[in-house]
Design a protein around this motif. Structure first.
Motif, PDB file in Angstrom:
ATOM      1  N   SER A 179       1.009   5.059   6.658  1.00  0.00           N
ATOM      2  CA  SER A 179       1.782   3.814   6.708  1.00  0.00           C
ATOM      3  C   SER A 179       3.254   4.106   6.958  1.00  0.00           C
ATOM      4  O   SER A 179       3.768   5.164   6.583  1.00  0.00           O
ATOM      5  CB  SER A 179       1.632   3.039   5.404  1.00  0.00           C
ATOM      6  N   ALA A 212      -2.034   4.442   1.359  1.00  0.00           N
ATOM      7  CA  ALA A 212      -0.766   4.517   2.083  1.00  0.00           C
ATOM      8  C   ALA A 212      -0.749   5.518   3.229  1.00  0.00           C
ATOM      9  O   ALA A 212       0.126   5.459   4.076  1.00  0.00           O
ATOM     10  CB  ALA A 212       0.344   4.867   1.097  1.00  0.00           C
ATOM     11  N   ASN A 256       0.783  -1.236   0.000  1.00  0.00           N
ATOM     12  CA  ASN A 256       0.000   0.000   0.000  1.00  0.00           C
ATOM     13  C   ASN A 256       0.816   1.288   0.000  1.00  0.00           C
ATOM     14  O   ASN A 256       0.253   2.378  -0.011  1.00  0.00           O
ATOM     15  CB  ASN A 256      -0.965   0.017   1.197  1.00  0.00           C
TER      16      ASN A 256
END
Length: 367
Positions: free
Chosen positions: A354, A351, A281
């Motif tokens: 993350s 994302a 991701n």
């Protein structure tokens, strides 16, 4: 043909002349409206929300993350970290709100002050306090450190500053004590420290940016020059260093947020369309090759600006003689010397927030 047309027009009666002149003006107006609509549609497409259909399906392992660097203050010293969170506006420290280039030193007109103008800025650091939560510590050689907090939106007056071509970027002033500290260290009056408190980019496109098919407004960061992320390969730096006449450059000259290594070919990163870091991701997408300026010539160990123009002088010569980037893109950035690729967060991959870390594998894809 032009002369014959003029003679014909002159020989017409007044009514006929008015008719043809009206028809000509109407046609010109329609052509102008058509051109405006085409340009507007092009701009709208270039700055629209990101298209999930362009996500690649096939990836190739191309290297790994060598360093992650967050530069809290534009043009000042970076913080090297083992891991960081990815956000639309750039890398963020894992356990603190400090994000890449959320702060900027400005003059009395609100214009950003950069490293090539004041090389001593390379000594200024901004880090989270280890003793006080949500406090910041600014330090520099020969100065007592100053501790302060983020400006309060309810108590601080909103200011307007300039970043590159954008003249109306909103920010908050960090206060008189911080300003006096910066002025004392840099030896210049009327400098202030501004904080980018707005949660999304305030930047706008320049004409050349429309030539880049994947470049979108959402790729632009807070006080960064063009985008939230800059990837540079260590092999690219090594290739340049092999051609430098004397002192070699380091990653500090090129100021990447993500330094990568184990890349098979120098300057390969310049031509990647997408980069995936670690898991599925965290995906960055290319915006534009990074055209370098005189800031890269500052000796950040001494805080001085050498007069030989290196390493930028040699890089620009390489860009003219070596096939290291698509020629069209080289022309778009005016052949100013390319090192690294500017990228934005590919938000549809999910994302936001993350973590990425040193040693993570790097995968690339071309479209």
């Amino acid at each position: 043909m032009a002369k014959e047309s003029l003679h014909k027009f002159a020989g017409m009666g007044q009514d006929s002349q008015i008719y043809y002149l009206t028809a000509f003006l109407a046609t010109a107006l329609l052509v102008g409206i058509g051109a405006w609509l085409f340009t507007s549609m092009k701009k709208k497409k270039s700055t629209s929300t990101q298209n999930t259909k362009v996500r690649p399906e096939k990836w190739c392992l191309v290297g790994k993350v060598a360093k992650l660097i967050v530069y809290p203050i534009k043009s000042c010293q970076g913080i090297v970290v083992e891991e960081a969170a990815v956000t639309r506006l750039g890398l963020k420290l894992r356990d603190h709100n400090i994000r890449d280039r959320d702060f900027m030193i400005v003059d009395k007109k609100g214009k950003s002050i950069t490293l090539d103008v004041m090389p001593a800025m390379s000594f200024i650091t901004l880090e989270p306090s280890l003793e006080k939560k949500n406090h910041l510590v600014m330090s520099a050689p020969g100065m007592d450190s100053i501790v302060f907090t983020y400006p309060d939106e309810d108590k601080s007056e909103e200011k307007i500053c300039r970043v590159m071509h954008d003249k109306n970027v909103k920010a908050l002033d960090c206060g008189d004590q911080v300003a006096e500290w910066i002025q004392t260290f840099l030896g210049k009056e009327e400098l202030r420290l501004f904080y980018h408190h707005v949660p999304e980019t305030q930047r706008t496109f320049e004409p050349y940016m429309f030539e880049c098919p994947l470049y979108e407004k959402t790729d632009m960061g807070a006080f960064q020059n063009e985008t939230s992320y800059l990837i540079v390969g260590q092999e690219s730096i090594d290739e340049l260093n092999a051609r430098l006449p004397e002192k070699k450059s380091s990653w500090r000259n090129w100021r990447p947020t993500i330094l990568i290594d184990n890349v098979l070919e120098p300057f390969a990163e310049i031509n990647w369309s997408f980069v995936k870091i670690g898991g599925e991701n965290v995906i960055l997408k290319a915006a534009i090759p990074c055209a370098r300026c005189g800031l890269t010539t500052v000796d950040q160990d001494t805080g001085t600006l050498p007069k030989d123009g290196e390493p930028l002088k040699t890089l620009r010569q390489m860009n003219k003689t070596d096939v290291i980037v698509d020629r069209k893109m080289a022309e778009v950035v005016k052949n100013r010397g390319i090192m690294g690729i500017r990228m934005g967060l590919y938000v549809p991959a999910g994302a936001e927030g993350s973590l990425i870390k040193v040693g993570d594998p790097i995968y690339a894809a071309l479209l």
